[in-house]
Design a protein around this motif. Structure first.
Motif, short mmCIF file in Angstrom:
data_model
loop_
_atom_site.label_atom_id
_atom_site.label_comp_id
_atom_site.label_asym_id
_atom_site.label_seq_id
_atom_site.Cartn_x
_atom_site.Cartn_y
_atom_site.Cartn_z
N TYR A 276 0.84 -1.21 0.00
CA TYR A 276 0.00 0.00 0.00
C TYR A 276 0.88 1.26 0.00
O TYR A 276 0.58 2.23 -0.70
N ASN A 277 1.94 1.23 0.78
CA ASN A 277 2.80 2.40 0.86
C ASN A 277 3.64 2.61 -0.40
O ASN A 277 4.19 3.70 -0.61
N ASP A 280 0.88 5.42 -5.18
CA ASP A 280 0.46 6.82 -5.10
C ASP A 280 -1.06 6.94 -5.11
O ASP A 280 -1.60 7.96 -4.69
N LYS A 303 -3.50 6.63 1.68
CA LYS A 303 -3.45 6.66 0.23
C LYS A 303 -4.75 7.18 -0.40
O LYS A 303 -5.84 6.76 0.00
N PRO A 354 -2.75 12.62 4.15
CA PRO A 354 -2.68 11.22 4.58
C PRO A 354 -3.01 10.99 6.04
O PRO A 354 -3.70 10.03 6.38
#
Length: 382
Positions: A276-277, A280, A303, A354
């Motif tokens: 997930y990280n 973008d 995200k 975020p």
């Protein structure tokens, strides 16, 4: 050896919990995790159709009695499971039966007619949409409550089965926020997939199943040529395994996208946070999700998230508060919105905050909220 029966219990009828992990299994495990933490005056008894036994390390042993039908030869599993449900309901006379799947509801209907024992049905998505089976329809109408994971599924039951809204409470999906956190793009994944550190990444996490064509990854692939016109170095990472992979690979080749798409195959749970990280924007323009826990996981990593506007993603993204909803059949719209998010021109300021995204998704869907809602639903039975 199966656990000894406990009198005056609440019975929970589940398809399975331990040996296969899907959305329903995760959700029902969240039920158990919440139930064993509640102040309770009644024991819980779980009837599990498909699992063979409880896991070696079972945190529920002191709180839950299990009955497993998965150890029975497969042709006899359904019969054994149904017989166990009826026999133990007649013997124990539970205060309440909770059907963890609509498929079990006709048996609960029979027991209720014989004994007056009330029952609830838990509904998810396609299992409860466009129901034509008359026994299931009758079971839905006699149920004391039909617990829905999303407003979308509830609204379809109201429209299709003419159930009153007051018998369909919502208990949305929850997630373990401690497993997901905001972090920089992982260098080891950039290296693993042959990417550049500043390369824009689109991510989808789902099963690649021929039965799950509604997930929307085909539409993302078809949208990529348009996205590349404005974001030339964009890369699409599709996480998941399944029997649809050969067809997806053919589609990638037909569209000439081999250089900008990575199919990762299976990714273990411990690596999901890193994936997930890596991205973008998380995109899954589905049109058949009952809810979609992956949206929550992506949001918990801060995200920007895009989902379809024709299914339970509406609930997960809070009707557009937490992300962007798009027509899953409109490839041009998917391309346009994804491009805008990547270029940071999307008129949705929360997408680019975020920490706030993470805070809001935990406030709305965190385990504490889930447990409090379940406790309130069961208040008359504890």
């Amino acid at each position: 050896m199966q656990s000894s029966p406990k009198p005056d219990a609440i019975h929970l009828w589940f398809p399975n919990l331990f040996e296969f992990k899907g959305g329903i299994q995760v959700y029902l495990l969240d039920w158990l995790n919440a139930l064993v933490r509640l102040p309770r005056s009644r024991p819980w008894v779980v009837f599990d159709k498909l699992d063979r036994a409880e896991p070696a390390v079972n945190p529920y042993t002191d709180h839950v009695a299990f009955w497993f039908s998965g150890r029975v030869p497969k042709p006899l599993q359904t019969l054994h499971f149904a017989w166990s449900l009826v026999r133990e309901a007649l013997r124990q006379r539970p205060r309440l039966i909770i059907c963890g799947h609509l498929n079990f509801a006709p048996v609960a209907l029979l027991i209720s007619r014989l004994t007056g024992i009330p029952y609830w049905i838990v509904v998810y998505g396609v299992d409860a949409w466009s129901v034509r089976d008359r026994l299931k329809q009758a079971a839905l109408h006699r149920a004391e409550r039909v617990v829905s994971i999303s407003g979308y599924t509830r609204d379809r039951l109201i429209a299709e089965q003419h159930l009153p809204a007051e018998v369909i409470p919502l208990l949305p999906v929850t997630f373990d926020a401690s497993r997901f956190a905001i972090a920089p793009k992982p260098a080891h994944l950039i290296y693993r997939y042959g990417l550049h550190p500043d390369q824009p990444i689109i991510l989808t996490v789902t099963r690649l199943s021929r039965e799950d064509g509604y997930k929307g990854y085909d539409q993302i692939l078809r949208a990529l040529p348009q996205i590349r016109q404005q974001v030339p170095n964009v890369h699409y990472i599709l996480v998941g395994k399944g029997d649809d992979r050969p067809r997806v690979e053919r589609l990638i080749a037909e569209l000439g996208l081999q250089d900008c798409v990575t199919l990762t195959g299976f990714v273990p749970d411990r690596e999901l946070n890193n994936h997930y990280n890596l991205c973008d924007v998380f995109v899954m323009p589905s049109k058949g999700e009952g809810f979609g826990i992956v949206y929550l996981e992506a949001l918990a990593c801060g995200k920007p998230t895009i989902g379809g506007n024709q299914d339970g993603a509406i609930d997960a993204l809070q009707h557009g508060e937490l992300g962007v909803l798009v027509d899953p059949d409109d490839v041009q719209a998917i391309a346009q919105v994804t491009t805008q998010v990547l270029l940071k021109t999307c008129d949705h300021p929360l997408l680019y905050q975020p920490e706030r995204l993470r805070q809001r998704v935990i406030e709305i869907f965190g385990f504490e909220r889930f447990q409090a809602t379940l406790a309130d639903l069961l208040k008359g039975y504890l």
